[in-house]
Write an enzyme that holds these catalytic residues in place. Structure first.
Site, short mmCIF file in Angstrom:
data_model
loop_
_atom_site.label_atom_id
_atom_site.label_comp_id
_atom_site.label_asym_id
_atom_site.label_seq_id
_atom_site.Cartn_x
_atom_site.Cartn_y
_atom_site.Cartn_z
N GLU A 80 0.82 -1.22 0.00
CA GLU A 80 0.00 0.00 0.00
C GLU A 80 0.85 1.26 0.00
O GLU A 80 0.47 2.27 -0.59
CB GLU A 80 -0.96 0.00 1.20
CG GLU A 80 -2.17 -0.93 1.04
CD GLU A 80 -1.85 -2.39 1.31
OE1 GLU A 80 -0.73 -2.70 1.76
OE2 GLU A 80 -2.74 -3.24 1.09
N HIS A 87 -11.15 -6.01 8.73
CA HIS A 87 -11.84 -5.87 7.43
C HIS A 87 -13.12 -5.06 7.61
O HIS A 87 -14.07 -5.24 6.85
CB HIS A 87 -12.19 -7.24 6.84
CG HIS A 87 -11.01 -8.05 6.42
ND1 HIS A 87 -10.19 -8.69 7.32
CD2 HIS A 87 -10.50 -8.32 5.20
CE1 HIS A 87 -9.24 -9.34 6.66
NE2 HIS A 87 -9.39 -9.11 5.37
#
Lengths: 357, 321
Positions: free
Chosen positions: B58, B125
């Protein structure tokens, strides 16, 4: 690169250079003289910055390039106009060779609103992104991916052919963003030249507390990139290795990793006396001053005379004094003229709290 | 025709790819696979070379998007889950968000964050991280709660010259539907009155808009007329619309799915208290998720975040103050 400074005209390889005694200089000699002059300009500028810092004229830190000028100049002269350069904090010589002016370096360090960072950022955090000179954030490893993105964009836009150099110290190689950045470049096979100045200390931390591999260049194979070692104290070797690496990247051979070993010949910043540096290192080959080594090369090979060297130093001093005199007349930044907005989009500034009527 | 929230995201991306040659998409699994949620389904095929698979990096994904933005492109980054933006946090807040201010060079990029809880998602998540990003200068933060908004605001985000954190809500992906895509959109940065009322203002955004509307419906049966303000954009915050609503109702409950400490609901309460205390008939209130990581099991998850029932209960208390 371009001819951003006064001394550059006669030091450019294409400009022919001042011939040595009774003979035309080779291309190699001419390039070496040119690179050396960037080194001297950087050293003299650094000395001036150190003096301004000690005189209380500079806010915040001052980070010098001493001992790293040969590697840095070699990067600057290996790159071309239109390339990308993400320097590290000791790349004064490379920045100047790449096109930064002495005035913009001084303006940033002195916090002038007329500098490229307009007093919003200072010292080594300067650049002109649209000219390919990236202003580093302090998390230096993070600059690799930005260079990757610029190279990727040029590929997507159908503008290939440029090379991007990203520079880190040995400490920067311990960051996660180093790993992510070089891996990304390798996957995309980007024309990235990653230059690691293995200068033995990251602030006060010696390399034995930074990595456990024998040489950082050993990592290159693990990423699937080509690795190159250089003696960072030797200008000619740095120039040869960097020219080779940049050439390989430009010709489509993918990312290149250059590891140059040298010793930082100053503190991390001017606030740091570097008393932790091992005296044995200073006495070793690594501890050689690359500027002196370059002078020995120039004199030894008949590429310059001592009078040339003295003249070049004098030119550098004169240039820096002239730039400083100009910059010191700059206005101070005015908080009442500051826009105080970090948003470019018109009308989307969060206006809370509202300014007093 | 019926369009889901997720399909609207895909269609918005297809539209900007078709209309703007500067746009490309970069993220994990976004290429031939079409993305973890299929928000980029078929786009790699339709737009060859412009929907690019990234390694699980990322930091480097966002960093490369910043570099591309400097070069004049308009990257859309898909972060697979909002939670996974944390390894890219440094690039987002220190590089993208500071670039314009430091250099005068804008950094136009959109970072899509599939946010919020779904049952079974667990601690990593399910996060809602909008407050972290809204805290940092130099970023715009959007949190659309309708199909129409997710479509028009994503298109708008790509056109803006700033880094935009685009918080999508995963719970809305498949279930929220609209009859058609919008042809016009509200002006940038404006909140929306999702339901008019006169007794109390619920200020919220994203999936909580629907919980708040359901709570308002529940309270309507008890005779209360609840106004629901959908913020749409969190930064900049449309304080004027909130204040005007509170001026009509005299009561405020700010509702957020994110954690309670600081954050969007705290900002709403602070602004209303600072500038509109005289408009209030009762102390301003807020309701958020519980101050723990997001639990895995549906029973715990459903109790962790505000629901129509808990919002209605909080509203009732404030209405009776």
């Amino acid at each position: 690169m371009d001819d951003p400074i006064q001394c550059s005209t006669e030091s450019r390889p294409s400009g022919g250079g001042a011939p040595g005694p009774g003979q035309a200089l080779s291309m190699e000699a001419d390039r070496c003289r040119s690179a050396y002059r960037w080194m001297v300009l950087a050293r003299v500028l650094d000395d001036k910055l150190a003096s301004l810092y000690r005189g209380g004229k500079i806010h915040g830190g001052v980070f010098l390039s001493r001992g790293q000028e040969a590697l840095s100049a070699a990067i600057g002269v290996a790159l071309q106009r239109g390339d990308i350069f993400a320097p590290l904090i000791r790349d004064t010589a490379g920045r100047l060779a790449f096109g930064e002016t002495v005035a913009e370096a001084l303006r940033t360090c002195l916090g002038s609103p007329l500098g490229p960072m307009r007093a919003r950022d200072g010292n080594v955090h300067r650049g002109r992104p649209r000219d390919g000179l990236l202003p580093m954030i302090s998390h230096l490893g993070a600059m690799i991916a930005v260079v990757n993105g610029m190279l990727l964009a040029r590929r997507l836009q159908g503008r290939p052919g440029s090379v991007g150099a990203a520079c880190l110290g040995d400490g920067g190689t311990s960051t996660g963003s180093f790993h992510e950045g070089i891996n990304q470049a390798a996957i995309e096979r980007l024309p990235l030249v990653l230059v690691i100045a293995d200068n033995q200390y990251a602030y006060s931390t010696p390399t034995c507390r930074q990595f456990a591999c024998q040489s950082l260049v050993d990592r290159a194979v693990g990423y699937g990139v080509q690795g190159h070692l250089a003696d960072g104290t030797d200008l000619l070797e740095c120039m040869r290795v960097l020219a080779d690496a940049v050439g390989r990247a430009r010709s489509g051979q993918g990312p290149q990793m250059v590891v140059a070993r040298l010793l930082r010949l100053c503190g991390h910043g001017e606030h740091d006396d570097a008393s932790y540096v091992d005296p044995a290192l200073k006495e070793s080959e690594l501890g050689r001053d690359c500027l002196q080594v370059a002078e020995e090369i120039l004199i030894g090979r008949g590429w310059a005379t001592t009078a040339d060297l003295a003249g070049w130093r004098h030119d550098a001093q004169a240039q820096i004094e002239a730039a400083l005199a100009e910059v010191q007349r700059d206005p101070q930044p005015d908080p009442y003229q500051e826009t105080w907005t970090a948003i470019a989009s018109e009308g989307l500034r969060d206006g809370y709290p509202a300014p007093p009527a | 025709m019926s369009v889901t929230y997720l399909e609207a995201i895909r269609l918005a991306q297809a539209r900007v790819l078709a209309e703007d040659p500067r746009v490309f998409i970069y993220g994990q699994d976004v290429g031939a696979f079409g993305g973890a949620f299929k928000a980029t389904k078929n786009l790699a095929e339709q737009f060859p070379g412009r929907v690019i698979d990234a390694p699980i990096s990322e930091d480097a994904i966002v960093g490369a998007a910043i570099g591309a933005a400097i070069e004049g492109l308009r990257p859309i980054v898909e972060i697979q889950f909002a939670d996974f933006s944390m390894p890219g946090f440094n690039q987002i807040v220190n590089q993208a968000a500071t670039l314009y201010w430091r250099t005068g060079v804008p950094c136009p990029l959109v970072i899509r964050l599939p946010s919020g809880g779904t049952s079974g998602g667990g601690p990593f998540h399910s996060q809602c991280l909008e407050a972290l990003y809204a805290h940092m200068p130099g970023l715009l933060v959007m949190a659309p709660g309708t199909v129409e908004d997710v479509y028009s605001m994503l298109i708008e985000a790509v056109a803006l010259d700033d880094p935009v954190i685009f918080c999508e809500h995963k719970l809305l992906y498949y279930h929220l539907k609209a009859d058609r895509l919008p042809e016009a959109a509200l002006p940038a940065g404006k909140a929306r009155i999702a339901r008019p009322g006169r007794d109390m203002t619920l200020v919220t955004y994203s999936a909580m808009v629907h919980e708040a509307l359901a709570a308002a419906e529940e309270l309507a049966a008890e005779g209360y007329q609840i106004e629901v303000v959908d913020l749409r954009v969190l930064k900049p915050l449309d304080t004027d619309t909130v204040m005007a609503s509170v001026a009509r109702t005299g009561r405020l409950l700010a509702v957020g799915e994110a954690w309670p400490w600081g954050g969007v609901t705290a900002e709403i309460v602070a602004r209303v208290a600072a500038e509109g205390l005289h408009l209030l008939d009762a102390p301003p209130q807020r309701i958020n998720a519980k101050d723990t990581p997001i639990p895995y099991h549906p029973n715990l998850w459903a109790a962790h975040r505000p629901t129509a029932r808990s919002i209605a209960a909080a509203a009732r208390r404030a209405l009776q103050t």
